[in-house]
Every structure is written in C-alpha cells, then in structure tokens.
Design a protein around this motif. Structure first.
Motif, PDB file in Angstrom:
ATOM      1  N   GLY A 165      40.610  93.802 138.650  1.00  0.00           N
ATOM      2  CA  GLY A 165      39.727  94.533 137.751  1.00  0.00           C
ATOM      3  C   GLY A 165      38.315  94.009 137.878  1.00  0.00           C
ATOM      4  O   GLY A 165      38.106  92.794 137.949  1.00  0.00           O
ATOM      5  N   VAL A 166      37.347  94.912 137.926  1.00  0.00           N
ATOM      6  CA  VAL A 166      35.954  94.489 138.055  1.00  0.00           C
ATOM      7  C   VAL A 166      35.154  95.039 136.882  1.00  0.00           C
ATOM      8  O   VAL A 166      35.179  96.246 136.613  1.00  0.00           O
ATOM      9  N   LEU A 167      34.456  94.157 136.171  1.00  0.00           N
ATOM     10  CA  LEU A 167      33.566  94.602 135.100  1.00  0.00           C
ATOM     11  C   LEU A 167      32.233  94.965 135.743  1.00  0.00           C
ATOM     12  O   LEU A 167      31.537  94.092 136.274  1.00  0.00           O
ATOM     13  N   GLY A 168      31.902  96.227 135.692  1.00  0.00           N
ATOM     14  CA  GLY A 168      30.677  96.729 136.326  1.00  0.00           C
ATOM     15  C   GLY A 168      31.019  97.562 137.532  1.00  0.00           C
ATOM     16  O   GLY A 168      31.855  97.167 138.341  1.00  0.00           O
ATOM     17  N   GLY A 169      30.385  98.723 137.650  1.00  0.00           N
ATOM     18  CA  GLY A 169      30.700  99.642 138.737  1.00  0.00           C
ATOM     19  C   GLY A 169      29.467 100.049 139.520  1.00  0.00           C
ATOM     20  O   GLY A 169      29.369 101.183 139.977  1.00  0.00           O
ATOM     21  N   TYR A 184      40.320  98.282 140.012  1.00  0.00           N
ATOM     22  CA  TYR A 184      40.003  99.088 138.837  1.00  0.00           C
ATOM     23  C   TYR A 184      38.597  98.699 138.404  1.00  0.00           C
ATOM     24  O   TYR A 184      38.231  97.521 138.480  1.00  0.00           O
ATOM     25  N   ILE A 185      37.846  99.686 137.956  1.00  0.00           N
ATOM     26  CA  ILE A 185      36.442  99.445 137.584  1.00  0.00           C
ATOM     27  C   ILE A 185      36.209  99.858 136.134  1.00  0.00           C
ATOM     28  O   ILE A 185      36.689 100.906 135.699  1.00  0.00           O
ATOM     29  N   LEU A 186      35.444  99.044 135.411  1.00  0.00           N
ATOM     30  CA  LEU A 186      34.981  99.416 134.064  1.00  0.00           C
ATOM     31  C   LEU A 186      33.462  99.499 134.103  1.00  0.00           C
ATOM     32  O   LEU A 186      32.794  98.540 134.519  1.00  0.00           O
ATOM     33  N   ASP A 187      32.920 100.630 133.671  1.00  0.00           N
ATOM     34  CA  ASP A 187      31.463 100.783 133.643  1.00  0.00           C
ATOM     35  C   ASP A 187      31.108 101.850 132.615  1.00  0.00           C
ATOM     36  O   ASP A 187      31.834 102.841 132.469  1.00  0.00           O
ATOM     37  N   PRO A 188      29.998 101.663 131.902  1.00  0.00           N
ATOM     38  CA  PRO A 188      29.645 102.652 130.871  1.00  0.00           C
ATOM     39  C   PRO A 188      29.114 103.967 131.436  1.00  0.00           C
ATOM     40  O   PRO A 188      29.109 104.978 130.741  1.00  0.00           O
ATOM     41  N   LEU A 222      30.842  97.465 128.606  1.00  0.00           N
ATOM     42  CA  LEU A 222      31.174  96.129 129.117  1.00  0.00           C
ATOM     43  C   LEU A 222      31.006  95.079 128.039  1.00  0.00           C
ATOM     44  O   LEU A 222      31.430  93.940 128.190  1.00  0.00           O
ATOM     45  N   LYS A 223      30.355  95.473 126.956  1.00  0.00           N
ATOM     46  CA  LYS A 223      30.018  94.499 125.904  1.00  0.00           C
ATOM     47  C   LYS A 223      30.944  94.584 124.702  1.00  0.00           C
ATOM     48  O   LYS A 223      30.863  93.770 123.790  1.00  0.00           O
ATOM     49  N   ASP A 224      31.800  95.597 124.711  1.00  0.00           N
ATOM     50  CA  ASP A 224      32.692  95.785 123.567  1.00  0.00           C
ATOM     51  C   ASP A 224      34.001  95.033 123.788  1.00  0.00           C
ATOM     52  O   ASP A 224      34.679  95.208 124.809  1.00  0.00           O
ATOM     53  N   PHE A 225      34.366  94.196 122.814  1.00  0.00           N
ATOM     54  CA  PHE A 225      35.560  93.359 122.943  1.00  0.00           C
ATOM     55  C   PHE A 225      36.797  94.185 123.257  1.00  0.00           C
ATOM     56  O   PHE A 225      37.508  93.920 124.232  1.00  0.00           O
ATOM     57  N   ASP A 226      37.074  95.195 122.451  1.00  0.00           N
ATOM     58  CA  ASP A 226      38.317  95.957 122.609  1.00  0.00           C
ATOM     59  C   ASP A 226      38.391  96.667 123.959  1.00  0.00           C
ATOM     60  O   ASP A 226      39.442  96.728 124.586  1.00  0.00           O
ATOM     61  N   THR A 227      37.264  97.214 124.385  1.00  0.00           N
ATOM     62  CA  THR A 227      37.228  97.939 125.659  1.00  0.00           C
ATOM     63  C   THR A 227      37.526  97.003 126.825  1.00  0.00           C
ATOM     64  O   THR A 227      38.353  97.307 127.694  1.00  0.00           O
ATOM     65  N   VAL A 228      36.841  95.866 126.834  1.00  0.00           N
ATOM     66  CA  VAL A 228      37.035  94.909 127.927  1.00  0.00           C
ATOM     67  C   VAL A 228      38.454  94.338 127.888  1.00  0.00           C
ATOM     68  O   VAL A 228      39.119  94.219 128.926  1.00  0.00           O
ATOM     69  N   ILE A 282      40.683  89.386 137.137  1.00  0.00           N
ATOM     70  CA  ILE A 282      39.496  90.077 136.626  1.00  0.00           C
ATOM     71  C   ILE A 282      38.251  89.354 137.121  1.00  0.00           C
ATOM     72  O   ILE A 282      38.180  88.131 137.078  1.00  0.00           O
ATOM     73  N   THR A 283      37.285  90.132 137.611  1.00  0.00           N
ATOM     74  CA  THR A 283      36.026  89.537 138.034  1.00  0.00           C
ATOM     75  C   THR A 283      34.877  90.404 137.526  1.00  0.00           C
ATOM     76  O   THR A 283      35.104  91.388 136.815  1.00  0.00           O
ATOM     77  N   VAL A 284      33.654  90.012 137.852  1.00  0.00           N
ATOM     78  CA  VAL A 284      32.477  90.737 137.360  1.00  0.00           C
ATOM     79  C   VAL A 284      31.538  91.032 138.520  1.00  0.00           C
ATOM     80  O   VAL A 284      31.565  90.352 139.537  1.00  0.00           O
ATOM     81  N   GLU A 285      30.715  92.057 138.316  1.00  0.00           N
ATOM     82  CA  GLU A 285      29.638  92.276 139.275  1.00  0.00           C
ATOM     83  C   GLU A 285      28.314  92.304 138.517  1.00  0.00           C
ATOM     84  O   GLU A 285      27.273  92.595 139.079  1.00  0.00           O
ATOM     85  N   ILE A 286      28.374  91.963 137.244  1.00  0.00           N
ATOM     86  CA  ILE A 286      27.199  91.863 136.377  1.00  0.00           C
ATOM     87  C   ILE A 286      27.575  90.833 135.313  1.00  0.00           C
ATOM     88  O   ILE A 286      28.753  90.709 134.972  1.00  0.00           O
TER      89      ILE A 286
END
Lengths: 378, 378
Positions: free
Chosen positions: B10-14, B33-37, B55-61, B71-75
């Motif tokens: 999973g990557v935070l930021g797309g 899998y990507i999470l991005d607003p 990316l900043k909301d606890f429940d979403t992340v 899980i990793t990040v790109e931001i």
C-alpha cells in the motif's frame, strides 16, 4: 503544439507484450486501450481501458477500434476484416491489415519472400498429409501448418519417411531443413514518415524440445559482413512490406555463411526483450514511436546482454509460484520480469530475465545458472 | 518458495513518485494499492486498486492500511497515528511512522541531526515572527516553517533586517545561510535484514526563484574524499534513524570543503529520477526492494546523466499541453517522463527528462537546450 493526451492507442491482445508496451507508454502519458478474451490477461489491471472480448470476432474488434485513434496488435491471430474496415474509415492501423493477414498464413509468407527476392529456405506448398508424403525426395524438411501455429505449435521436423505420421493433414508447407550454424534475429522499425531504425542482431538458442527461445544473447557473435547483411535483409523485408511498426526478422546463418529468413513477426517480439535494459531504446518504446509516428529512438546496445525465458516448469499446472526469485535478485545485472499470469502450465511463457554483464562468455555461464535458479511451479 | 503474488504493498500518495514505483513494480508482479485524495492522481489509472481519500484522516488511512501487508509513502504529510496503529497490529510500515513524524517537522529534523552528531548548519528554533526578528545577529539566515513546507514552499531567505517581513509567524527555525560551493544529494537504501546500498552522489542545480530542483547532474563533480564523506554521512543518517526504506539526503558542500546535511526525504526523491536510465537499479525499484525486504540492487551509474524537471510554464494554468516533445525525442539519449497530470500551473512538476551522454560538459549544454525546447503550457 500537441496535447499531452491526444490520441488513444488501441492494442489487440493483452498479454506480456501489451503489458511491457503499457509500462513504456506510461512515460509518455499515452493512453492505451486493450482488447483480450481473457479477463485476467497480463494487461487487465494496468490498461487505461480493458475490454474483454474476442480478437477474432468482427463486431468486437470493430467496436473496440472505433474508440481508438491508432490500432496495433501484440498477436497476429486477429480479425483482419474489421481492421480493414477501420482503416478504410480513416483509423490508423499499424501494422497494416494486409501485413497481418500475410503473417497469419505461413504459405503466403513464404510466397512473399520468394516473390520479393528475400533469401529463404526452399519450400513446397502442401494441402494435406498425403501431399507431404509424396515428397520423400524433399526430406529432411520442416513441415509447417499454414495457419494458427504459435509458440512452437504447428511445426514438425520430418527427417525421413518414418516421420510422415507427424505430418499435418491441412494446408501447410514443406521447407528444406537448414543445417544452420546459428539462429539470429534483427528488429527493425519504421514510422509513417518513413524513418527507419534497425537493432543490432541477437543470437537465439532454442529449447531442445519445446521449439521456444530459451536463451538470447546480444550481440550475436557474427562477423561484420554477416551483421551488415542481416541488417540489410531486415530493412529489405520491412520496405518490401511497406510496413509501419516494429518487425522482428528471425534468420538462419547457414554453415556456408548465407543468411536465410525464417519467420517474421510484425510486433514486439521475444527476441527483443533484452532491449529494455540493454539498449538505449527498448523495442516496446520503439513500437510505440513507430505506430504513433514519433521520431524513432537510438537502437544501439549499451552493453552485452542475455535473455532467459521463464517457462512454466514441466509437470506443474495451476496457480503459479516463483522459486529462486530473491536469490537471483541478489546478483548484479539481473532484471526479472514477471508477466502477471496467475496460472502456470508446462512451457507457458511466465516471465523473462535480462542479464547484463561485461562479456558474452560470462553471460553464457550465468544464463544457465539463472535458468536453473528460477523455477515457475505450482 | 514464495507465491508470485503474495503481499500487497500500500502506498500513501498517488503522485508521480507512486506512478514510477508502479511502473517498476509491474516487473515483479507486485500488486500496489494507492490512497490519494485526488481522483485524477497520476497513479489513479494504473494502480491495482486506487482508493480516493484523505491522507491525513486517521480512519481513511487506517482502513486503507488494513487491506495491505506492507505500507509505504510517497509523500510525508500523512496521518502517522494511523500508521502507528497499523504497525502495532503487525503491519510492516516503512519508513517507520516515527521517522515520518520526524520528517514532518523541520524543527525535530534539525534537533535529530544535532543530537546524532550529523553535520548540519547552525540553527535556532523560533516560535513566531517576533522571535525571528529578535535574531538580527544571526543573519543572513534561512527561515524555515516547521511543518507543511513542500516543493519550495515554507522557506525564506532573510539576508538582512529588511527581509524580516517575510519571516514566518509560526513555529519554525532560523538556519545560518550557507555560502556553499555546490548542493549534492545521496540516496541510500536499507532493508529489514539490514542490507544497505548507497548511490553515487549527484549535483543539484536549483531554479533561481522557485526553490525547486531545475537540473541534476550525475555524477557530482567532487573529489573522491568528498564523495566518500558524503556517502559516509548518508549511511550515518539512515543508521541513526534505524530506517528501512529509501532515504534521500540533500547536502551542501561548503567553500571550505565541509559537508552539511540540508534536508532528508524518506522515499524516492526528485534527485534520483535519473537512476531509471542511468543506474543499474532505479531508485523506484530500490525502494520496492527495501520495503519488501528483498535483496538490494546495484547502485552504480552506467553513464553520466542529467535530469531536467519539466515544470508548468509561468503564466499558464489549465489543461496541459506539451510543446517540443517530438523534437526532443529525435535526439539521442533523451528520455521523457510525463506524469499524467491533466492540469498545469506555474512551477507544477509535470514531468522530467533524463539525458544520457558521454560527458558532463556535453550534458550541461544539452540540458539547457532541452529545457528551452520542452514547455508545458495550457
């Protein structure tokens, strides 16, 4: 001035060739639509649009093509009538439909070589097993099925009359068995403007029983006259076809130093997989450049390379498991490519490895070791 | 024995970093899998699964992370509490959440350097504009916002008291303005097993006003002692952080030949884009190898390279149009990467070009020309 996302490229076929084409197209922000009958095809999850449907059905191919601006193929067994209609309605179809039709029939392919003065092994057209059996004097020969051969299917070596039971009872051809020194391949590309670029030749080593490329080495170990001749022939073929796109030309180098064309494929090809890491421009990017009518890229080799096909291990059919991946990755110059196929079966092309090293000698030793290290089982 | 599709990353930021990570992951059949607003984020069409959310909301992340194995990040601006909870529940989170939190606050980052004995410019923490204005004696200095600075925002040079109106009225820091000879960057990677690999240093040339990297040249033109020292410092930083993943370390080389750490980023970084074509292993593949605990790849440079950021042209906001693409493509050694962003605005990172050539001298001339050739307008 050009919009960054202007034209849609449609690809008939969503296998590994389409997958590597998409990887390359992402760099150019080039949208790719894919048509493939398998909902789990290697391209299914990464295409901008994936249409599940038959490549051989007129209506399906025609409807798919209507949504695209440029249409290409990554497999030859597609409905060419639909492509011709799309072409007549102004769509760009590369390779052109008449070339795809030619490639679909090995009999027409051979006739084309003959009529165009392209050197190829002598042959006789045959319509049935009985016709093959009437040609004892022509043996040893290779009996090829005219249509629907693929990845080693549809080819039989007939050394003597005892092999006649293996002959095809369908339209095909009988080709003189060439006592070749080596098999080489040259990839050539041409765009609509007429720019033409040729890759250096590579050497192919075939699997002893499966009639599939097992190893590839770049550059081919041939002298400069042969290299020049091979490039000249590849150029001649694409020009005589008047083809736009990427063309792989497989050739025999005979023991007498003659070069004969064996088969051609008007698309990215197994013999060009090493170009992703080993050449300045990969064959996938070059295909994209050719069909989109962009300037063609630099084909030079950056360093010697080997390519090892990762074939499904004999005796295993089912959900694929990759053995030895991490051990291989710990070596320098090892580039693993898995094609995302969920199910393995004997000799199915599941992936490939490119190997970079200083010399062909080292590559030959290492290619064997890597092949024995990475196994696709279930 | 390992299944070919076992773990989900999973990557935070797309954005573009995630996009180039996906391009690389396709080779390994690694699902991402990507999470991005942003529903139109550069990764949205090529991720195996794209979740549109904050990316900043606890429940979403947290919910996103539950579906992943690693899980990793790109931001860096992500909800670290959710990542900590996921980590405590057994998920692998790399870089580790406490490192992301450290990076989110430049004040803590500077304290970390100081406490760990990592060479960095002298600094004073400031809580308000008034506190900055009390430090006339410390000028010339750079005033940095503690949190939420990104891509050049949140940094002000204060040369003299006349610049105090630009000072931030929020928690930040005042850092001695370094009269540096050059700016370099070193990327280092480490996996869970503790394997560690370091890339050769590169030289960064910043845009005169936008505080963004405009050009990058590899290798950096520094002597071997400085190169060794830069590598040693990068190694020290990742080890002191006890970090798993990829870390970019930006450094100043002072006129006295000292090396000072400027900033760090625990993810693929703009200063490593050239590695796709110029190094044996790209930073994106290395990031993947590090967070997946695979063996790390060969970091050597294959040939000299330059990288040119394609920034949105000043004066243009709207649907992006790329000018000069084909002219640039007709040159040897030009590799265009467009990030799939539909909308351009001044200085937005829209893509980059990697340039390969024989020498840094040639690259410097050509980089300027390419920059003037390719323009992102609307």
């Amino acid at each position: 001035m050009e919009a960054s996302k202007s034209k849609v490229l449609g690809v008939l076929g969503g296998g590994q060739l389409g997958r590597m084409l998409i990887q390359s197209a992402i760099n150019y922000n080039q949208d790719i639509y894919i048509l493939d009958p398998d909902p789990q095809a290697p391209c299914s999850e990464i295409a901008q649009k994936f249409v599940c449907g038959s490549l051989k059905d007129f209506d399906t191919v025609y409807a798919f093509g209507k949504d695209c601006d440029v249409i290409t193929v990554e497999i030859e067994s597609v409905n060419t009538e639909a492509l011709e209609k799309l072409e007549s309605e102004g769509k760009k179809v590369f390779p052109q439909p008449h070339i795809i039709r030619l490639i679909q029939d090995k009999r027409e392919q051979k006739q084309f070589y003959k009529n165009s003065g392209i050197p190829t092994a002598d042959f006789i057209l045959t319509a049935s097993q009985a016709e093959v059996m009437a040609q004892s004097d022509f043996l040893p020969a290779v009996n090829k099925l005219g249509k629907d051969g693929y990845d080693g299917r549809g080819v039989q070596v007939l050394r003597n009359e005892g092999d006649f039971d293996k002959a095809f009872d369908a339209p095909g051809l009988l080709e003189k068995l060439i006592d070749f020194d080596r098999e080489i391949a040259v990839i050539v590309a041409r765009n609509e403007k007429g720019d033409l670029k040729i890759y250096p030749s590579v050497e192919c080593a075939f699997h002893p029983t499966a009639n599939l490329v097992e190893f590839l080495f770049a550059p081919a170990e041939i002298n400069s006259q042969l290299e020049e001749r091979a490039q000249e022939i590849a150029k001649e073929v694409i020009l005589k076809l008047d083809m736009v796109g990427l063309l792989a030309v497989e050739m025999f180098v005979t023991k007498e130093g003659e070069i004969l064309v064996n088969e051609i494929a008007p698309r990215p090809h197994n013999s060009g997989h090493h170009t992703i890491e080993a050449n300045f421009t990969s064959q996938f990017e070059q295909h994209l450049r050719a069909v989109m009518n962009w300037p063609l890229g630099d084909t030079r080799l950056r360093c010697p390379a080997a390519m090892i096909n990762l074939l499904g291990e004999e005796g295993f059919t089912g959900e694929a498991i990759v053995e030895g991946k991490e051990e291989a990755m710990s070596e320098q110059g090892v580039y693993i490519h898995l094609y995302g196929k969920k199910i393995t079966k004997p000799f199915r092309k599941m992936g490939h490895v490119t190997l970079l090293d200083q010399s062909l000698e080292q590559l030959k030793v290492r290619a064997n070791r890597i092949k024995n290290l990475i196994k696709i089982k279930s």
